[in-house]
Enzyme design. Structure first.
Site, PDB file in Angstrom:
ATOM      1  N   THR A  92     -83.006 -37.603 -66.862  1.00  0.00           N
ATOM      2  CA  THR A  92     -83.240 -36.236 -66.396  1.00  0.00           C
ATOM      3  C   THR A  92     -82.578 -36.091 -65.025  1.00  0.00           C
ATOM      4  O   THR A  92     -82.082 -37.068 -64.458  1.00  0.00           O
ATOM      5  CB  THR A  92     -84.742 -35.945 -66.214  1.00  0.00           C
ATOM      6  OG1 THR A  92     -85.204 -36.587 -65.010  1.00  0.00           O
ATOM      7  CG2 THR A  92     -85.570 -36.452 -67.383  1.00  0.00           C
ATOM      8  N   LYS A 116     -80.205 -39.300 -59.600  1.00  0.00           N
ATOM      9  CA  LYS A 116     -79.948 -39.701 -58.215  1.00  0.00           C
ATOM     10  C   LYS A 116     -81.080 -39.370 -57.253  1.00  0.00           C
ATOM     11  O   LYS A 116     -81.067 -39.814 -56.108  1.00  0.00           O
ATOM     12  CB  LYS A 116     -78.668 -38.999 -57.710  1.00  0.00           C
ATOM     13  CG  LYS A 116     -77.394 -39.566 -58.281  1.00  0.00           C
ATOM     14  CD  LYS A 116     -76.197 -38.718 -57.952  1.00  0.00           C
ATOM     15  CE  LYS A 116     -75.978 -37.600 -58.910  1.00  0.00           C
ATOM     16  NZ  LYS A 116     -75.580 -37.893 -60.263  1.00  0.00           N
ATOM     17  N   VAL A 146     -73.970 -43.720 -59.506  1.00  0.00           N
ATOM     18  CA  VAL A 146     -72.691 -43.614 -58.785  1.00  0.00           C
ATOM     19  C   VAL A 146     -71.582 -44.097 -59.708  1.00  0.00           C
ATOM     20  O   VAL A 146     -71.621 -45.231 -60.188  1.00  0.00           O
ATOM     21  CB  VAL A 146     -72.697 -44.468 -57.490  1.00  0.00           C
ATOM     22  CG1 VAL A 146     -71.346 -44.377 -56.789  1.00  0.00           C
ATOM     23  CG2 VAL A 146     -73.813 -44.033 -56.546  1.00  0.00           C
ATOM     24  N   ALA A 148     -70.918 -43.228 -62.735  1.00  0.00           N
ATOM     25  CA  ALA A 148     -71.343 -43.277 -64.151  1.00  0.00           C
ATOM     26  C   ALA A 148     -71.402 -44.732 -64.636  1.00  0.00           C
ATOM     27  O   ALA A 148     -72.255 -45.481 -64.202  1.00  0.00           O
ATOM     28  CB  ALA A 148     -70.433 -42.396 -65.004  1.00  0.00           C
ATOM     29  N   LEU A 150     -69.079 -47.138 -64.153  1.00  0.00           N
ATOM     30  CA  LEU A 150     -68.255 -48.100 -63.392  1.00  0.00           C
ATOM     31  C   LEU A 150     -69.138 -49.094 -62.635  1.00  0.00           C
ATOM     32  O   LEU A 150     -70.162 -48.706 -62.073  1.00  0.00           O
ATOM     33  CB  LEU A 150     -67.362 -47.347 -62.386  1.00  0.00           C
ATOM     34  CG  LEU A 150     -66.360 -46.352 -62.959  1.00  0.00           C
ATOM     35  CD1 LEU A 150     -65.635 -45.625 -61.815  1.00  0.00           C
ATOM     36  CD2 LEU A 150     -65.349 -47.065 -63.854  1.00  0.00           C
ATOM     37  N   GLY A 201     -69.219 -31.963 -70.180  1.00  0.00           N
ATOM     38  CA  GLY A 201     -70.413 -32.731 -69.795  1.00  0.00           C
ATOM     39  C   GLY A 201     -70.239 -33.519 -68.515  1.00  0.00           C
ATOM     40  O   GLY A 201     -70.987 -34.451 -68.246  1.00  0.00           O
ATOM     41  N   GLU A 204     -73.249 -31.768 -63.186  1.00  0.00           N
ATOM     42  CA  GLU A 204     -74.708 -31.809 -63.192  1.00  0.00           C
ATOM     43  C   GLU A 204     -75.189 -30.670 -64.091  1.00  0.00           C
ATOM     44  O   GLU A 204     -74.436 -29.710 -64.345  1.00  0.00           O
ATOM     45  CB  GLU A 204     -75.223 -31.561 -61.768  1.00  0.00           C
ATOM     46  CG  GLU A 204     -75.108 -32.758 -60.858  1.00  0.00           C
ATOM     47  CD  GLU A 204     -75.924 -33.935 -61.358  1.00  0.00           C
ATOM     48  OE1 GLU A 204     -77.149 -33.864 -61.363  1.00  0.00           O
ATOM     49  OE2 GLU A 204     -75.323 -34.952 -61.745  1.00  0.00           O
ATOM     50  N   ASP A 215     -74.049 -33.288 -54.872  1.00  0.00           N
ATOM     51  CA  ASP A 215     -74.039 -34.438 -55.783  1.00  0.00           C
ATOM     52  C   ASP A 215     -73.255 -35.599 -55.166  1.00  0.00           C
ATOM     53  O   ASP A 215     -73.731 -36.739 -55.150  1.00  0.00           O
ATOM     54  CB  ASP A 215     -73.410 -34.009 -57.117  1.00  0.00           C
ATOM     55  CG  ASP A 215     -73.486 -35.111 -58.152  1.00  0.00           C
ATOM     56  OD1 ASP A 215     -74.607 -35.527 -58.493  1.00  0.00           O
ATOM     57  OD2 ASP A 215     -72.428 -35.584 -58.604  1.00  0.00           O
ATOM     58  N   LYS A 219     -74.405 -39.423 -53.677  1.00  0.00           N
ATOM     59  CA  LYS A 219     -73.766 -40.704 -54.040  1.00  0.00           C
ATOM     60  C   LYS A 219     -73.336 -41.462 -52.785  1.00  0.00           C
ATOM     61  O   LYS A 219     -73.430 -42.685 -52.747  1.00  0.00           O
ATOM     62  CB  LYS A 219     -72.561 -40.449 -54.951  1.00  0.00           C
ATOM     63  CG  LYS A 219     -72.956 -39.905 -56.310  1.00  0.00           C
ATOM     64  CD  LYS A 219     -71.731 -39.574 -57.135  1.00  0.00           C
ATOM     65  CE  LYS A 219     -72.101 -38.851 -58.406  1.00  0.00           C
ATOM     66  NZ  LYS A 219     -70.953 -38.360 -59.164  1.00  0.00           N
TER      67      LYS A 219
END
Ligand SMILES: NC(=O)c1ccc[n+]([C@@H]2O[C@H](COP(=O)([O-])OP(=O)(O)OC[C@H]3O[C@@H](n4cnc5c(N)ncnc54)[C@H](OP(=O)(O)O)[C@@H]3O)[C@@H](O)[C@H]2O)c1
Length: 365
Positions: A92, A116, A146, A148, A150, A201, A204, A215, A219
């Site tokens: 979520t 986050k 952060v 996704a 990676l 997608g 956010e 956002d 991060k």
């Protein structure tokens, strides 16, 4: 070994996570003897449980016929059914869900999150979360927050845990903004590219959070803290990308409509960067106790200029990586790669966190 999983959020990332779990379950069972069972799932409106395990194929139907959802009721069921050793997966963007982590961790429930919010609040709440995980002997993993999927936070954790010292970090952290800067042009204005990023997608749930740089600022805070800095949210210096008029739009449709007014300014900035042999990038700088995020023209040939699509890049300079930085680069947004980061975290937690009996008698929620 069986692990009980409870999933909050069945949107873009939640669905990709369930699909990834469905694909990886048979191999994990046969190769590692790991039986991951999804025993509960919730959206903001509905929740469903099955003590034997919910099937991915029928999950939508189970939810549709499920009970009215309340985050606190979901967590009560999690503690009563699974308790210590269970794993909550948060897909979520909810502050209400993030506020539940601390109590769960104290109860020995591990948390794997793409959300986050818990990690980008006050320094005190960040520290309280780590203390709760320690006292509950539970794991807290947040790689997907952060970059996704990676391996950024894990790489920093490994460096720090093995005695390296992070000196500074240079990064591009927004997949949405990368997508925009990498496709911007006369035929592809900002207003169109934001809609495209939403459709893919990358953004956010509310794209104003990406375009306001909130956002990316979250991060930056998460990265800086992982690197050992103690920082409050207001201490990240953020250069705005859009005018105050755009950012104050009351809802998403009017925000998207108002973006047309920003198109010409963005195209002019892109052309100016091009004239200088550079590209536009939203660059994060972390080091010497400071963290910032700003719009810059990066000369072609530099690593940060070489990004493609929705790439993120993080260049970590440390005592060991002093001459040339350790660089992690690749697609930094999208449900599938985010789910991949969650699944990798889940695997680490499932194979390491201690299992045990249900709810502890000294519960303090
Ligand atoms: N998309 C990406 O590329 C990406 C990358 C990295 C991290 N993330 C993070 O992943 C998270 C999910 O993103 P998304 O794109 O999947 O968003 P999304 O499609 O909007 O899905 C969010 C889901 O959370 C549910 N939800 C909201 N409040 C809830 C609550 N109180 N209790 C239970 N469920 C609740 C929503 O329920 P309803 O269906 O009822 O609305 C929905 O199912 C966000 O934190 C985002 O920052 C996303």
């Amino acid at each position: 070994m069986t692990r009980d999983l409870y999933l909050m959020g069945y949107g873009k990332v939640g669905k990709a996570f369930v699909e990834g779990l469905r694909l990886s379950r048979p191999g994990l069972l046969s190769d590692r003897g790991l039986d991951l069972r999804l025993k509960g799932v919730a959206t903001s409106k509905l929740m469903a449980f099955d003590p034997k395990g919910l099937e991915a194929a029928s999950l939508g139907g189970c939810l549709a016929g499920g009970e009215a959802s309340r985050a606190s009721a979901f967590v009560d069921r999690l503690l009563d059914q699974g308790g210590r050793g269970s794993i909550l997966i948060d897909c979520t963007a909810s502050a209400e869900v993030a506020a539940l982590y601390e109590g769960l961790l104290r109860e020995g429930v591990s948390v794997v999150t793409a959300n986050k919010i818990a990690d980008s609040g006050s320094q005190a709440s960040w520290s309280a979360l780590r203390a709760a995980a320690k006292s509950g002997k539970a794991a807290y993993r947040h790689e997907a927050t952060v970059g996704a999927g990676l391996p950024i936070l894990g790489s920093i954790q490994d460096l720090v845990a093995t005695g390296d010292e992070i000196l500074h970090i240079e990064a591009v952290l927004s997949g949405t903004i990368s997508h925009i800067f990498n496709h911007l042009g006369a035929e592809a204005p900002l207003s169109l590219l934001v809609k495209e990023a939403m459709a893919r997608g990358y953004t956010e749930p509310d794209p104003r959070i990406d375009l306001s740089a909130l956002d990316a600022a979250r991060k930056v805070l998460i990265l800086a803290r992982e690197a050992g800095m103690r920082l409050e949210p207001g201490e990240v210096a953020v250069e705005a990308l859009l005018s105050p008029a755009s950012l104050s739009a009351p809802d998403v449709p009017s925000f998207l409509e108002g973006l047309v007014a920003e198109d010409a300014g963005f195209e002019a900035r892109r052309k100016e960067a091009e004239r200088q042999g550079a590209v536009l990038r939203h660059v994060a700088l972390i080091g010497s106790g400071k963290a910032s995020l700003g719009l810059g023209s990066v000369p072609l040939g530099q690593p940060l200029a070489a990004l493609r699509g929705n790439d993120n890049i993080v260049a970590i300079s440390s005592a060991r990586y002093a001459e040339r930085p350790l660089v992690v680069q690749g697609p930094g947004a999208g449900p599938e790669v985010t789910a991949s980061g969650l699944l990798a975290d889940l695997l680490r937690v499932a194979e390491s966190a201690p299992a045990g009996p249900g709810r502890s008698s000294t519960s303090e929620r």
